[in-house]
Design an enzyme around this catalytic site. Structure first.
Site, PDB file in Angstrom:
ATOM      1  N   THR B 146       0.870  -1.186   0.000  1.00 49.93           N
ATOM      2  CA  THR B 146       0.000   0.000   0.000  1.00 49.93           C
ATOM      3  C   THR B 146       0.902   1.228   0.000  1.00 49.93           C
ATOM      4  O   THR B 146       1.385   1.612  -1.045  1.00 49.93           O
ATOM      5  CB  THR B 146      -0.964  -0.046   1.195  1.00 49.93           C
ATOM      6  OG1 THR B 146      -0.219  -0.273   2.370  1.00 49.93           O
ATOM      7  CG2 THR B 146      -1.997  -1.135   1.009  1.00 49.93           C
ATOM      8  N   LYS B 172       3.293  -7.010   4.088  1.00 51.46           N
ATOM      9  CA  LYS B 172       3.101  -5.600   3.749  1.00 51.46           C
ATOM     10  C   LYS B 172       3.052  -4.818   5.051  1.00 51.46           C
ATOM     11  O   LYS B 172       2.599  -5.312   6.075  1.00 51.46           O
ATOM     12  CB  LYS B 172       1.862  -5.374   2.905  1.00 51.46           C
ATOM     13  CG  LYS B 172       0.565  -5.252   3.659  1.00 51.46           C
ATOM     14  CD  LYS B 172      -0.345  -4.289   2.929  1.00 51.46           C
ATOM     15  CE  LYS B 172      -0.973  -3.323   3.904  1.00 51.46           C
ATOM     16  NZ  LYS B 172      -0.193  -2.170   4.226  1.00 51.46           N
ATOM     17  N   THR B 183      -2.240  -1.642   8.362  1.00 58.06           N
ATOM     18  CA  THR B 183      -2.522  -3.052   8.165  1.00 58.06           C
ATOM     19  C   THR B 183      -1.240  -3.826   8.024  1.00 58.06           C
ATOM     20  O   THR B 183      -0.316  -3.388   7.365  1.00 58.06           O
ATOM     21  CB  THR B 183      -3.333  -3.277   6.884  1.00 58.06           C
ATOM     22  OG1 THR B 183      -4.424  -2.397   6.870  1.00 58.06           O
ATOM     23  CG2 THR B 183      -3.852  -4.690   6.822  1.00 58.06           C
ATOM     24  N   GLU B 269       5.280   4.720   8.347  1.00 57.32           N
ATOM     25  CA  GLU B 269       5.036   5.962   7.596  1.00 57.32           C
ATOM     26  C   GLU B 269       5.759   7.152   8.197  1.00 57.32           C
ATOM     27  O   GLU B 269       5.558   7.504   9.346  1.00 57.32           O
ATOM     28  CB  GLU B 269       3.550   6.247   7.543  1.00 57.32           C
ATOM     29  CG  GLU B 269       2.914   5.428   6.466  1.00 57.32           C
ATOM     30  CD  GLU B 269       1.499   5.869   6.231  1.00 57.32           C
ATOM     31  OE1 GLU B 269       0.900   6.458   7.138  1.00 57.32           O
ATOM     32  OE2 GLU B 269       0.999   5.626   5.120  1.00 57.32           O
ATOM     33  N   ASN B 391      -1.204  11.479   6.796  1.00 55.04           N
ATOM     34  CA  ASN B 391      -2.452  11.003   7.372  1.00 55.04           C
ATOM     35  C   ASN B 391      -3.504  12.072   7.610  1.00 55.04           C
ATOM     36  O   ASN B 391      -4.539  11.791   8.190  1.00 55.04           O
ATOM     37  CB  ASN B 391      -2.160  10.239   8.666  1.00 55.04           C
ATOM     38  CG  ASN B 391      -1.506   8.923   8.362  1.00 55.04           C
ATOM     39  OD1 ASN B 391      -2.118   8.083   7.717  1.00 55.04           O
ATOM     40  ND2 ASN B 391      -0.258   8.775   8.760  1.00 55.04           N
ATOM     41  N   THR B 396     -11.414  10.293   1.498  1.00 52.50           N
ATOM     42  CA  THR B 396     -12.627   9.486   1.267  1.00 52.50           C
ATOM     43  C   THR B 396     -13.508  10.065   0.172  1.00 52.50           C
ATOM     44  O   THR B 396     -13.388  11.217  -0.175  1.00 52.50           O
ATOM     45  CB  THR B 396     -13.448   9.370   2.560  1.00 52.50           C
ATOM     46  OG1 THR B 396     -13.440  10.624   3.211  1.00 52.50           O
ATOM     47  CG2 THR B 396     -12.873   8.328   3.450  1.00 52.50           C
TER      48      THR B 396
END
Lengths: 396, 396
Positions: B146, B172, B183, B269, B391, B396
């Site tokens: 990702t 990942k 995740t 990140e 972040n 969305t």
């Protein structure tokens, strides 16, 4: 702005003594008559020396006349020398005030692990005592500040049996001290006449909805202190631990503490928005509190609020990460009044309205688990790059 | 760089099917022979549809031949439609591979709460199956990425009774997907012959020191999945749940998972440094784990590491905030090998050496509580402004 006054019989002062470079760093709250007292301290295993000392002093019960507070140094992880210094402060101020030294309490806030430099404090206390005044409230509120951007004072009046009671709360915020620690100090002074039982009960019941219901960064401090001092100078009939009078007192105390808590979050380091997280429909109140706390502390949620991004998946995920078991299909997620998820599916019809969500100065996150009557609210704030700047600089 | 190969009898492929704009987003791991399998999933109350489906499939026991994974969409909080889509993926790939559909598992990672768009996936699966190859490992590792900056593959070989066994792990990272969620997906493939009991035991014992001992931001995902597949093609004598062979297998599995976990943290990140938190001298292992976890997750500690500031007071404070009771006076705090606090006092003689502390690419925080034999380690990373940029953007 409403007038901020000290309750009857209280004096205060605040000065710059030299712990910090320029700003005020030493404060004193003093009551002409002995006060009943209730106090709550940090649950951190690592406690600052003044916290350990105050707990010891209050264990024996008794009255309190004065609280001396320094900012700039937390007097924490300072070993036996730290305890000696805390005692010197208590004894020093008591001597100057001509009161028994067990009636003087000490609080400190600032850098952890740095030995106290006592000379400016001991010299400063004489100035502090000489400067005590009924108009010293703002000076005293300034003296306990660390990275706070504004003083936090709340003042309320109410009547018990025809007698006017004043209740004044002073707090310092959950900022990081020169960016070293998160600390909340909170002193609530009142001239109410109240029983020992009642004062304790009132304080315990107010903290759950105020200082224990806020978060800035999830880091628990070593110096947290909340004290309630009542000197009875209002001359009201004694407030006992039950009944109408108690309820009135408790309600006012709750408002004062809640307002102070709100100010602390608003002034969170680098924060631009206050986040009101409300969870309802949980099986129990404790479940609701866990979910609200996890959502309020989630870095991803804080980032989403900062960015004005109604990213409700992060709220669902952090609610689920709280450890509380619930049916995600029943969960409802409402952001700033707009439902994003309900009855097992995303509510896509509202997407055109979402432009306003998370854009205001205050934002609301509501989670309804639709599984019971448990409710809880937590105040939080967003996280910004400024928080990281403030807290990554070299200081020790 | 060491060669990365698939174990005997395994094929893999990875393609761009169209969930993401450009990068690969669909991967397949396939074994020519049926595999014994052990799997662990997120403990989040909110679980993605593929997690729920895989749990259901594996509850009945049985063998597995294929795992199809998509990135770009988590298929989480997608209601009944989401479960239907996960089943369509499993059935679709099983049909193409001519295997029973219960032998095909599905994983998804990406945005939460967005319905799956199935056409590119269903079309893509045919290309995926056609492209299966013994050299498809890197493609497959890319397809599950990702916001990962690099693929995470670890390959080890060892010998059981003269037979060479290959074990290959693919993961990942704990990045936020377009910045939506944290995740971890992790697949470990081996050609070892191993009993059902042994494979389960080996996986459980390895996770505590690998994927359960890392943190990036303390947010628990809805899609975490770790699977271990063994097809027996190495032809070794069966590894049972005890003895030398098992120990060898377990040890290698632990190394593979630990190395993958390390890569995930390194790729956190916005992270610039890996933080190794080690706690010893706790009364119990569980106490040590709590303290290590609280220190590793503390925002203030992460900020201090970012800024290269050996601010040990924050470490003391977060250790104390873990809820574990210990004697702060006995605590020893060692940063990058230099003791800062010992026997109740700050060790000031080392201050001249502190310029190097927290300046490297890997930093070490050691806390010795000197109260028992409990030990634990957690890997973490610093937090940077880039984390917040990544972040807080609208997605969305």
């Amino acid at each position: 702005m409403k007038e901020h006054i000290l309750p009857k019989g209280f004096l205060a002062s605040g000065i710059h003594c030299g712990i910090k470079k320029k700003r005020k760093d030493l404060s004193l709250f003093y009551s002409e008559k002995a006060c009943k007292v209730a106090a709550l301290f940090t649950r951190n295993t690592v406690k600052a020396a003044p916290v350990l000392l105050a707990r010891e002093q209050l264990k024996k019960g008794g009255y309190v006349r004065a609280v001396v507070v320094n900012s700039g140094n937390a007097n924490c992880m300072t070993g036996r020398g730290g305890m000696r210094d805390a005692k010197r402060m208590a004894r020093g101020v008591a001597k100057l005030l001509c009161i028994p030294h067990r009636e003087a309490l000490v609080s400190s806030t600032g850098i952890i692990g740095k030995p106290m430099v006592m000379k400016p404090i001991m010299d400063g206390m004489a100035v502090l005592v000489a400067g005590l005044s009924t108009r010293g409230l703002i000076d005293a509120a300034e003296g306990i500040m660390t990275t706070d951007r504004f003083t936090k004072i709340v003042c309320r009046t109410f009547t018990v049996g025809g007698k006017k009671i004043i209740m004044t709360g002073i707090a310092k915020g959950a900022g990081m001290v020169k960016p070293d620690m998160a600390t909340v100090l909170c002193y609530i002074l009142t001239d109410a006449s109240i029983s020992q039982e009642a004062i304790k009960r009132a304080l315990s019941s107010s903290i759950d909805v105020s200082l224990n219901a806020i978060t800035v960064d999830g880091d628990m401090s070593t110096n947290d202190t909340m004290m309630l001092l009542a000197n009875g100078e209002a001359g009201n009939r004694l407030i006992r631990e039950k009944g109408k009078d108690f309820e009135l007192f408790r309600k006012n105390l709750e408002i004062v503490s809640r307002d102070l808590a709100g100010m602390i979050v608003r002034d969170g380091e680098g924060a631009s928005k206050v986040i009101k997280v409300r969870v309802k429909g949980a099986r129990t109140g404790s479940d609701a509190k866990k979910v609200a706390g996890t959502v309020a502390n989630s870095l991803l949620v804080k980032c989403a609020v900062l960015g004005g991004d109604p990213n409700w998946g992060r709220i669902a995920s952090s609610a689920g990460a709280s450890g509380v078991v619930f049916d995600p299909g029943k969960m409802q997620i409402i952001l700033d009044g707009i439902t994003f998820f309900k009855r097992g599916r995303a509510v896509s019809s509202v997407t055109r309205k979402t432009a306003s969500v998370f854009k205001g100065r205050d934002v609301r996150i509501e989670v309804d688990l639709h599984s019971g009557k448990g409710e809880a609210s937590v105040l939080s704030c967003d996280i910004s790059k400024k928080y990281i700047t403030l807290n990554s600089h070299y200081t020790t």
